[in-house]
Design an enzyme around this catalytic site. Structure first.
Site, PDB file in Angstrom:
ATOM      1  N   GLY A  13       0.812  -1.208   0.000  1.00  0.00           N
ATOM      2  CA  GLY A  13       0.000   0.000   0.000  1.00  0.00           C
ATOM      3  C   GLY A  13       0.844   1.256   0.000  1.00  0.00           C
ATOM      4  N   GLY A  14       2.046   1.155  -0.502  1.00  0.00           N
ATOM      5  CA  GLY A  14       3.027   2.232  -0.387  1.00  0.00           C
ATOM      6  C   GLY A  14       2.858   3.380  -1.344  1.00  0.00           C
ATOM      7  N   GLY A  19       2.155   6.162   2.498  1.00  0.00           N
ATOM      8  CA  GLY A  19       3.296   5.585   1.793  1.00  0.00           C
ATOM      9  C   GLY A  19       4.095   6.607   1.004  1.00  0.00           C
ATOM     10  CB  SER A 131      -6.641   1.907  12.863  1.00  0.00           C
ATOM     11  OG  SER A 131      -7.712   2.802  13.088  1.00  0.00           O
ATOM     12  CE1 TYR A 186      -9.065   0.161   8.668  1.00  0.00           C
ATOM     13  CE2 TYR A 186      -9.758   1.623  10.444  1.00  0.00           C
ATOM     14  CZ  TYR A 186      -8.793   1.191   9.555  1.00  0.00           C
ATOM     15  OH  TYR A 186      -7.553   1.781   9.539  1.00  0.00           O
TER      16      TYR A 186
END
Length: 367
Positions: A13-14, A19, A131, A186
């Site tokens: 996910g960079g 990212g 998170s 999530y």
């Protein structure tokens, strides 16, 4: 941990918000920097390499849930560090697209670990972008001093306009004390990522560092993703001269942390000596030997305060309270960062007023 220049880093996910900011700080400092990103259209309006991704980063466009993508990447590079950012992040969206969130966040993590196992690779270090959602509503304190976990507010509470839990006040979350009790799909998937990675690294005597991020905002965040980035959404409304609508009674609390501070926290965590001994850093994190850091500003801000600051910047009409709500929303989410400050060579440098101004300047350059 050896010098950064000797490291081969894979960032999942960079090519996203965090990212790209991180690549500006590290891509030129490490031996090899490989980014795996699907360039999902919800985040990337145009499916092409982001201009903000450092030129030294090698971009592989692919899905972390695809074993073939991992086999191709790992045949070319044996990572010494994996920074796991890839995730579906829409808290409200996850209630209606639970399978998608679980597939990317949970299965994507296990596919990555299985691929490393197939290729006989044990990185020296994992960094996980987790998170504040893992805490859910967190801990509250009754007037008599009793600490309890109220859990998720019910639909009936929302309908009755009972926004808070009667006779109690919220406590800031801290990794060493607050028990994770996610109240969203999530949040549950992010906690699963933490547990899955911890199990893998503990079995292989390598290291994991978890960064539990609060509400990240700033230049580079998606301006088209309606499920994330409330600061961006409010900014665009005020910029058009519209009054910002505020849910509940305006007293929802969040800890807004600027993107530069978040990227700097990753750099500081990467520079920290990895710890693999059971029980180490128990004052900082939870779990067996897993350093877990809360990354935020350390300051709680109500949604109304945020909206008022953004409206004032544009001389827009005052925000208005709608009384609307979203099922599953957490009422208060903020954290204590004193343990993080004591463990890492890091501190937040962007107060909200400065960060809001910085975001507005960037939005103006984009729109």
């Amino acid at each position: 941990m050896s010098e950064l220049s000797a490291h081969r880093v894979i960032v999942t996910g960079g090519a996203g918000f965090i990212g790209c900011a991180l690549s500006e700080r590290l891509a030129g400092a490490v031996g090899k920097w490989v980014v795996i990103d699907s360039l999902h259209p919800q985040v990337h309006e145009v499916q092409e390499r982001p201009a903000a991704l450092h030129e030294a980063a090698e971009l592989v466009v692919g899905d972390v849930t695809d074993p073939a993508v991992w086999d191709a990447v790992l045949a070319d590079v044996q990572p010494t560090v994996v920074i796991h950012l890839a995730a579906e992040t829409g808290t409200a969206q996850s209630l209606d697209e639970a399978t998608r969130h679980a597939h990317v966040n949970v299965v994507g993590t296990t596919v990555m670990l299985d691929a490393l196992g197939r290729h006989g690779i044990v990185p020296e270090r994992f960094l996980l972008s987790s998170s504040r959602a893992v805490y859910g509503e967190g801990a509250w304190e009754r007037e008599g001093g009793e600490v309890f976990y109220p859990g998720q507010r019910s639909h009936a509470q929302f309908e009755a306009g009972q926004w808070d839990f009667a006779g109690a006040r919220p406590l800031p979350s801290t990794a060493a004390l607050t028990v994770p009790k996610p109240t969203s799909v999530y949040g549950a998937t992010k906690l699963a990522q933490e547990n899955i990675l911890a199990a893998w690294v503990n079995a292989r005597d390598t290291a994991l560092t978890v960064l539990r991020l609060q509400n990240v905002y700033g230049p580079g965040q998606s301006l088209v993703n309606s499920y994330t980035g409330i600061v961006s959404l409010f900014s665009q409304l005020a910029r058009r001269g519209e009054s910002i609508p505020i849910y509940e009674d305006g007293a929802i609390t969040r800890d807004f942390v600027y993107i530069d501070d978040v990227a700097d926290a990753f750099v500081a965590a990467l520079a920290e000596q990895p710890c693999t001994e059971t029980g180490a850093r128990a004052g900082v994190g939870v779990g067996a030997g897993t350093p877990t850091f809360d990354v935020g500003s350390g300051v709680g801000t109500t949604i109304l305060q945020l909206a008022e600051a953004i409206a004032a910047y544009y001389s827009a009409p005052a925000p208005h309270i709608t009384g609307r709500y979203r099922d599953g929303d957490v009422r208060h989410a903020e954290c204590r960062i004193d343990a993080t400050l004591g463990a890492l060579e890091w501190e937040p440098r962007w107060p909200l007023d400065r960060g809001v101004a910085g975001l507005q300047e960037w939005i103006g350059s984009q729109l």
